[in-house]
Structure formats: C-alpha cells, structure tokens
Design a protein around this motif. Structure first.
Motif, short mmCIF file in Angstrom:
data_model
loop_
_atom_site.label_atom_id
_atom_site.label_comp_id
_atom_site.label_asym_id
_atom_site.label_seq_id
_atom_site.Cartn_x
_atom_site.Cartn_y
_atom_site.Cartn_z
N LYS A 16 -27.81 -3.84 -20.12
CA LYS A 16 -28.10 -5.27 -19.96
C LYS A 16 -28.43 -5.67 -18.52
O LYS A 16 -29.45 -6.28 -18.26
CB LYS A 16 -26.92 -6.14 -20.42
N SER A 17 -27.53 -5.32 -17.58
CA SER A 17 -27.74 -5.82 -16.21
C SER A 17 -28.97 -5.18 -15.56
O SER A 17 -29.74 -5.87 -14.88
CB SER A 17 -26.49 -5.63 -15.35
N LYS A 21 -31.98 -7.72 -14.64
CA LYS A 21 -32.35 -7.84 -13.23
C LYS A 21 -33.84 -7.57 -13.02
O LYS A 21 -34.54 -8.34 -12.37
CB LYS A 21 -31.55 -6.79 -12.43
N TYR A 31 -31.68 -14.33 -12.21
CA TYR A 31 -30.79 -13.49 -13.02
C TYR A 31 -29.35 -13.99 -12.89
O TYR A 31 -28.86 -14.18 -11.78
CB TYR A 31 -30.89 -12.03 -12.56
N ASP A 33 -25.51 -13.02 -14.06
CA ASP A 33 -24.62 -12.01 -14.63
C ASP A 33 -23.29 -12.70 -14.98
O ASP A 33 -22.46 -12.93 -14.10
CB ASP A 33 -24.44 -10.93 -13.55
N ASP A 124 -27.24 -12.54 -18.77
CA ASP A 124 -26.69 -11.48 -19.63
C ASP A 124 -25.18 -11.61 -19.78
O ASP A 124 -24.49 -12.19 -18.95
CB ASP A 124 -27.14 -10.09 -19.15
#
Ligand code: DC
Length: 219
Positions: A16-17, A21, A31, A33, A124
């Motif tokens: 995901k990250s 990103k 983005y 997180d 995310d």
C-alpha cells in the motif's frame, strides 16, 4: 482535470504505502499514510509513559496533546520529526493495543477527513474506503498472498539491516491480519472497491493500473 480522492486499503505488506506514494507523486497528489497517525499516537503515549490499556487516557491524549502533520516526506508530532521513530519494533509491537478503541478511532477519522477535504489525496490504511473516505471517487483494495507479502517484508528488513527470519515475518503478518480483521475490525473491502492482487505484479505495473483507473474516474 479535476482532482479526485483515492482510497487504498488492504492487509499489511500488500504494498500500500509504496504504491500510494508513487501514485501520489505521478498524479501530483498528496499522500496520506493513516497508519502513521496511529503509530504517532502510540509513540506519544509511550514517550509520556502512559498506559496504552487505558482507553479514556488514549482518547484524552489524542484530544489534547497530539499535534500531528505531514511535512513533505517527514512526519512531525508536536514539533518533533518522528518519521523513523514510529517504525521501531517497540511501536510495531504496541500499536495494535490501541487500534480497536472506538472513540479514539472516531476522532482520528475526523482528523484524516480534514486532511482530504481539498481533494487530490491518495490515502492508505485499512478503513479508508469503508469509513474515512466513503465518497472517494476511486477505491482500491490491494492484496497479495501471505507468502509473497512475507517474502517482500523479509527482503525489505534484510536491506534495512533488520535481523529476522522469514518464519518470524510470516508469523507477524498473520498476527496483524488477525488484528485488522477481528480485533480492530478496520480492514473492510467495500462493494465499490476494486481489488488488485499484486502477488505477481511489479510495483510499476500496479501503479500504472491504478493510474489508469484514476484517469477514467476524473474525466
Ligand atoms: O499500516 P501500518 O502498519 O502503518 O498501520 C499501523 C497500525 O494501525 C496497524 O495495527 C493497522 C492500524 N491501522 C488501522 O487500524 N487503520 C488504518 N486506517 C491504518 C492503520
């Protein structure tokens, strides 16, 4: 082209990250997180020597002592750069204690929504499509087999010089899957989410696929 919001959910280690990103960079989006926000709260509680088991105290700490922001690639809490500090084994081991606290999550979700009200966000987490950004124009549910997720994490750790065995990494991912599904119950795939199985895909392929989907959504 007008900007949209993109929600990326899925289990730990699905990519995901990394994907979020890169996607944000390619689209010139922001983005966000959300896992880092729960990690930062855990960090703050430990720093203040407060018990993570006291649900009210956790909520009060979030309400009164938590000044969080993303500054470029950096994660700032109460003026301190905690970007690397929230990735420690201590935070990994403790964050799951607080993630099931309902009222704390509600307040955290408010903060996450505030960060997305201008659109043009790639966010995310676990509950982005189902709770935080229910109206996101594009919802992606990223998955990969347990073995592949463990393999990726194991190699990542090796590169960072973190000593672990493959078996330990796999065991840890199983535990995290259990917490996300049955304890915090945050990990939810909504009906309107598009599942992308990254097991046999390269990072580049995944980013291209989601970018394609985003382009068709913001016409
Ligand atoms: O994705 P991560 O490992 O940084 O997440 C840290 C913890 O927070 C993990 O226990 C999952 C949880 N989490 C959550 O419950 N909801 C989110 N939106 C993001 C993370």
């Amino acid at each position: 082209m007008s900007k949209i919001n993109i929600a990326i959910d899925g289990p730990a280690g699905a990519g995901k990250s990394t994907i979020a990103k890169l996607l944000a960079k390619e689209l010139s989006y922001t983005y966000i997180d959300t896992g880092a926000m729960y990690r930062a709260l855990t960090y703050l509680l430990i720093k203040k020597d407060l018990p993570l088991t006291d649900e009210n105290l956790v909520l009060e700490t979030l309400r009164n002592d938590y000044d969080f922001s993303f500054e470029g690639e950096k994660i700032i809490l109460n003026g301190e750069d905690i970007t690397n500090l929230i990735r420690s084994n201590e935070i990994n081991a403790n964050v799951s204690t607080i993630v099931a606290y309902k009222k704390m999550r509600e307040l955290m979700v408010e903060k996450q929504r505030e960060l997305s009200n201008k659109k043009g966000v790639v966010m995310d987490g676990r509950d982005i499509g189902s709770v935080v950004l229910k109206d996101a124009e594009l919802k992606i549910f990223l998955v990969a087999s347990l073995e592949e997720r463990a393999r990726r994490r194991f190699l990542e750790n090796k590169e960072k010089g973190i000593e672990t065995t493959y078996e330990e990494v796999e065991e840890n991912l199983k535990k995290r899957d259990y917490i996300d599904t049955y304890v915090s119950k945050a990990l939810v795939k909504t009906k309107d989410a598009i599942e992308v199985d990254t097991t046999n895909m390269s990072i580049k392929e995944v980013v291209a696929r989601i970018k394609d989907l985003a382009t068709t959504r913001n016409r």
